[in-house]
Design a protein around this motif. Structure first.
Motif, PDB file in Angstrom:
ATOM      1  N   GLN A 187      35.443  19.831  22.611  1.00  0.00           N
ATOM      2  CA  GLN A 187      34.353  18.861  22.656  1.00  0.00           C
ATOM      3  C   GLN A 187      33.706  18.830  24.031  1.00  0.00           C
ATOM      4  O   GLN A 187      34.383  18.667  25.043  1.00  0.00           O
ATOM      5  N   ARG A 188      32.367  18.962  24.045  1.00  0.00           N
ATOM      6  CA  ARG A 188      31.641  18.769  25.293  1.00  0.00           C
ATOM      7  C   ARG A 188      31.181  17.321  25.409  1.00  0.00           C
ATOM      8  O   ARG A 188      31.354  16.681  26.436  1.00  0.00           O
ATOM      9  N   THR A 189      30.582  16.802  24.328  1.00  0.00           N
ATOM     10  CA  THR A 189      30.099  15.420  24.327  1.00  0.00           C
ATOM     11  C   THR A 189      30.398  14.792  22.974  1.00  0.00           C
ATOM     12  O   THR A 189      30.004  15.344  21.949  1.00  0.00           O
TER      13      THR A 189
ATOM     14  N   PHE B  19      25.978   7.537  25.471  1.00  0.00           N
ATOM     15  CA  PHE B  19      24.524   7.555  25.420  1.00  0.00           C
ATOM     16  C   PHE B  19      24.021   6.632  24.316  1.00  0.00           C
ATOM     17  O   PHE B  19      24.787   6.214  23.435  1.00  0.00           O
ATOM     18  N   THR B  20      22.760   6.308  24.359  1.00  0.00           N
ATOM     19  CA  THR B  20      22.155   5.400  23.388  1.00  0.00           C
ATOM     20  C   THR B  20      22.145   6.034  22.001  1.00  0.00           C
ATOM     21  O   THR B  20      21.766   7.202  21.856  1.00  0.00           O
ATOM     22  N   PRO B  21      22.556   5.312  20.957  1.00  0.00           N
ATOM     23  CA  PRO B  21      22.471   5.863  19.605  1.00  0.00           C
ATOM     24  C   PRO B  21      21.050   6.329  19.293  1.00  0.00           C
ATOM     25  O   PRO B  21      20.077   5.640  19.597  1.00  0.00           O
ATOM     26  N   GLY B  22      20.960   7.533  18.720  1.00  0.00           N
ATOM     27  CA  GLY B  22      19.665   8.102  18.405  1.00  0.00           C
ATOM     28  C   GLY B  22      19.214   9.136  19.409  1.00  0.00           C
ATOM     29  O   GLY B  22      18.374   9.979  19.091  1.00  0.00           O
ATOM     30  N   CYS B  23      19.734   9.093  20.630  1.00  0.00           N
ATOM     31  CA  CYS B  23      19.342  10.066  21.653  1.00  0.00           C
ATOM     32  C   CYS B  23      19.710  11.479  21.202  1.00  0.00           C
ATOM     33  O   CYS B  23      18.958  12.420  21.404  1.00  0.00           O
ATOM     34  N   LYS B  24      20.881  11.623  20.603  1.00  0.00           N
ATOM     35  CA  LYS B  24      21.283  12.833  19.898  1.00  0.00           C
ATOM     36  C   LYS B  24      21.324  12.514  18.402  1.00  0.00           C
ATOM     37  O   LYS B  24      21.280  11.349  18.015  1.00  0.00           O
ATOM     38  N   ARG B  25      21.438  13.534  17.601  1.00  0.00           N
ATOM     39  CA  ARG B  25      21.502  13.341  16.158  1.00  0.00           C
ATOM     40  C   ARG B  25      22.708  12.482  15.780  1.00  0.00           C
ATOM     41  O   ARG B  25      23.827  12.736  16.233  1.00  0.00           O
ATOM     42  N   MET B  26      22.466  11.479  14.946  1.00  0.00           N
ATOM     43  CA  MET B  26      23.558  10.642  14.458  1.00  0.00           C
ATOM     44  C   MET B  26      24.421  11.448  13.486  1.00  0.00           C
ATOM     45  O   MET B  26      23.910  12.264  12.703  1.00  0.00           O
TER      46      MET B  26
ATOM     47  N   TRP C 294      15.122   9.510  22.559  1.00  0.00           N
ATOM     48  CA  TRP C 294      15.341  10.941  22.814  1.00  0.00           C
ATOM     49  C   TRP C 294      15.105  11.293  24.270  1.00  0.00           C
ATOM     50  O   TRP C 294      15.606  12.289  24.752  1.00  0.00           O
ATOM     51  N   MET C 295      14.318  10.443  24.961  1.00  0.00           N
ATOM     52  CA  MET C 295      13.996  10.706  26.364  1.00  0.00           C
ATOM     53  C   MET C 295      14.793   9.785  27.293  1.00  0.00           C
ATOM     54  O   MET C 295      14.409   9.577  28.441  1.00  0.00           O
ATOM     55  N   SER C 296      15.903   9.239  26.796  1.00  0.00           N
ATOM     56  CA  SER C 296      16.648   8.234  27.562  1.00  0.00           C
ATOM     57  C   SER C 296      17.747   8.825  28.441  1.00  0.00           C
ATOM     58  O   SER C 296      18.531   8.086  29.024  1.00  0.00           O
ATOM     59  N   GLY C 297      17.827  10.159  28.507  1.00  0.00           N
ATOM     60  CA  GLY C 297      18.752  10.734  29.480  1.00  0.00           C
ATOM     61  C   GLY C 297      19.789  11.696  28.957  1.00  0.00           C
ATOM     62  O   GLY C 297      20.416  12.394  29.753  1.00  0.00           O
ATOM     63  N   CYS C 298      20.013  11.773  27.646  1.00  0.00           N
ATOM     64  CA  CYS C 298      21.029  12.709  27.141  1.00  0.00           C
ATOM     65  C   CYS C 298      20.403  14.087  26.915  1.00  0.00           C
ATOM     66  O   CYS C 298      19.188  14.217  26.776  1.00  0.00           O
ATOM     67  N   ASN C 299      21.262  15.103  26.885  1.00  0.00           N
ATOM     68  CA  ASN C 299      20.812  16.461  26.583  1.00  0.00           C
ATOM     69  C   ASN C 299      20.952  16.714  25.098  1.00  0.00           C
ATOM     70  O   ASN C 299      21.980  16.389  24.494  1.00  0.00           O
ATOM     71  N   SER C 300      19.927  17.292  24.483  1.00  0.00           N
ATOM     72  CA  SER C 300      19.988  17.586  23.057  1.00  0.00           C
ATOM     73  C   SER C 300      19.096  18.776  22.751  1.00  0.00           C
ATOM     74  O   SER C 300      18.276  19.194  23.586  1.00  0.00           O
ATOM     75  N   TRP C 301      19.253  19.328  21.539  1.00  0.00           N
ATOM     76  CA  TRP C 301      18.411  20.465  21.156  1.00  0.00           C
ATOM     77  C   TRP C 301      16.976  20.035  20.874  1.00  0.00           C
ATOM     78  O   TRP C 301      16.092  20.879  20.664  1.00  0.00           O
TER      79      TRP C 301
END
Length: 509
Positions: free
Chosen positions: A203-205, A285-292, A446-453
């Motif tokens: 696991q990375r995140t 991270f905030t829910p929604g920043c990455k895929r739920m 999505w722009m709140s600071g987490c890394n995602s695809w």
């Protein structure tokens, strides 16, 4: 251009949900000269390719289908990949699409002839197709990729990507690693640990996981949906508006975002008793920043005696397994890469050449943009499905696709009905639209600071639509001729009056 070549009205790239939906809607609008090119030997798209154990949709079946192709016989609230594939196959037969499909035909390039107003589509077998209009319907999750991990080519065990599953490999008694903890991994891990000697999850995140409320669809309900279709539509609408409401928690950070976080932590506390493991599995991270993520069996699988979570970073792969940054080498018989897809944020995986020899890949290499996600200036008569900034963060992708299909039909029928050489979206219109989109995106999770695809390497969001599905559908129903520059097929036609009322079947949720 050879004088004897066939020039189709429309060519569609891809025969998954989106490509077949485009063919159905175009035929309903009176466009019958259609050809679909599909690189595989059967339809299905990502659901044909993803056959890993536990593969299923995380959107309810009544909503993960087109409103114009209802299926009253879904067996479960959340459909399996196999059942979705069967539904897609039934679409082909129900609407008589098979004669229009060219299987084993992989597109290698598109180029536009400005003088003729025709796209030439080249394929891997060097066969060429020509069409006045083209719909790119390859889908956002069409191509998988192995991660860029040091030493990946040195590993001598069995390597499997979740989107290219090896059904012949027997995991019984094997030491297996799963790299990744996203949507595919939470479905794969519970199945693998049933037979493997040991399973290690790298696991990375950690992600936010909500329970998957899956139940078998009673036969009485299926019979009711078949006999009274309005009841299925009512159920679909209820699901649609329920998902729409979730945007206030997942698309924008709000007090409801905290509620989703509390629900996620409650689900984690209820299923995971060990405090240290709970800490390892708690997102930051905030829910929604990455895929739920949606699963009711991932956390229980994580606590089996033969399953271990590894959250040390991977330093390198070695011939015998994985070496983590703490210096431990994990000996493994097989590694499963549940690490995602090449989402093609810089355009399709083949060259697209537009007006004046311009290259879509070159222009989108920095920041991809289109008008309403469907049209790109300089690439006339080309319609994108799942184009830039069309992704949902809270609702069914197919709801958004229906809006794109309506828009594509509007554009194509405008070209054909008015016998236009080409229709090109204006640069100023596209520019203003994207300025607004990017401004709205700054306020999203999505722009709140987490890394995602969802984001490019420099943090640009070319993937997601910053709003409700209802807003997206409203904009896609509004096809305006004035947003485009129209070119007649000949000088004698230069004064033709454009029909501003294209034939289009309006979509609903």
């Amino acid at each position: 251009m050879p004088s004897n070549s066939t020039i189709h009205d429309t060519l569609i790239v891809g025969a998954g949900f989106t490509g077949l939906g485009a063919a159905i809607k175009l035929r309903q609008a009176g466009v019958d000269d259609i050809v679909l090119v599909e690189r595989a030997d059967r339809v299905g798209g990502t659901w044909r390719d993803n056959v890993y154990p536990g593969a299923a949709c995380d959107i309810p079946s009544l909503l993960y289908s087109f409103s114009f192709v209802k299926n009253p016989s879904w067996s479960r609230a959340y459909p399996s990949g196999g059942e979705i594939c069967a539904h897609i196959e039934s679409m082909v037969d129900e609407f008589g699409l098979r004669p229009h499909i060219r299987f084993n035909t992989e597109v290698t390039g598109l180029s536009f002839d400005e003088s003729a107003g025709v796209w030439t589509v080249t394929t891997k077998g060097r066969k060429k197709f020509q069409a006045r209009t083209v719909v790119l319907a390859g889908g956002p999750l069409a191509d998988h990729k192995l991660p860029d991990i040091r030493g990946i080519d040195t590993y001598e065990g069995h390597k499997i990507h979740s989107a290219a599953w090896d059904g012949d490999y027997d995991f019984t008694g094997k030491r297996v690693a799963v790299i990744g903890t996203g949507a595919s991994a939470v479905q794969i891990v519970p199945e693998l640990v049933k037979t493997a000697q040991s399973g290690k999850v790298f696991q990375r995140t950690p992600g936010w996981v909500l329970p998957r409320l899956d139940v078998q669809m009673p036969e009485a309900v299926q019979s009711l949906f078949a006999a009274v279709p309005a009841t299925q539509e009512l159920a679909r609408q209820a699901l649609y508006w329920g998902h729409e409401a979730s945007a206030t928690a997942l698309v924008w950070k709000s007090p409801l975002s905290s509620l989703v976080a509390r629900l996620g932590r409650a689900h984690l506390r209820r299923q995971v008793k060990d405090p240290w493991l709970r800490r390892q599995l708690t997102p930051d991270f905030t829910p929604g920043c990455k895929r739920m993520l949606v699963s009711s069996d991932y956390y229980p699988a994580r606590q089996r005696d033969n399953c271990k979570l590894i959250d040390w970073p991977i330093a390198t792969l070695s011939p015998v397994g994985i070496r983590t940054s703490d210096g431990v080498e994990h000996h493994l018989d097989a590694i499963v890469f549940a690490t995602g897809y090449d989402v093609h944020l810089s355009g399709p995986p083949f060259p697209v050449t537009g007006l004046g020899g311009r290259s879509l890949q070159h222009e989108w290499a920095g920041h991809a943009e289109a008008y309403k996600s469907a049209s790109a200036h300089g690439y006339p008569n080309l319609l994108f499905m799942c184009g830039p900034n069309s992704g949902p963060g809270h609702n069914s992708l197919l709801v958004y696709v229906e809006g794109q299909l309506d828009y594509a039909v509007a554009g194509i029928t405008t070209i054909l009905k008015n016998n236009l050489r080409y229709l090109d979206v204006r640069a100023d219109v596209q520019g203003r639209y994207n300025e607004v989109i990017q401004q709205r995106l700054t306020k999203t999770t999505w722009m709140s600071g987490c890394n995602s695809w969802y984001l490019t390497a420099d943090g640009f969001n070319a993937s997601m639509y910053p709003g409700f599905a209802t807003q997206y559908l409203r904009q896609m129903r509004d096809f305006q001729i004035a947003d485009y520059t129209a070119h007649a097929r000949s000088e004698s036609d230069a004064g033709v009056a454009l029909d501003a009322r294209p034939r289009v079947v309006t979509s609903t949720a």
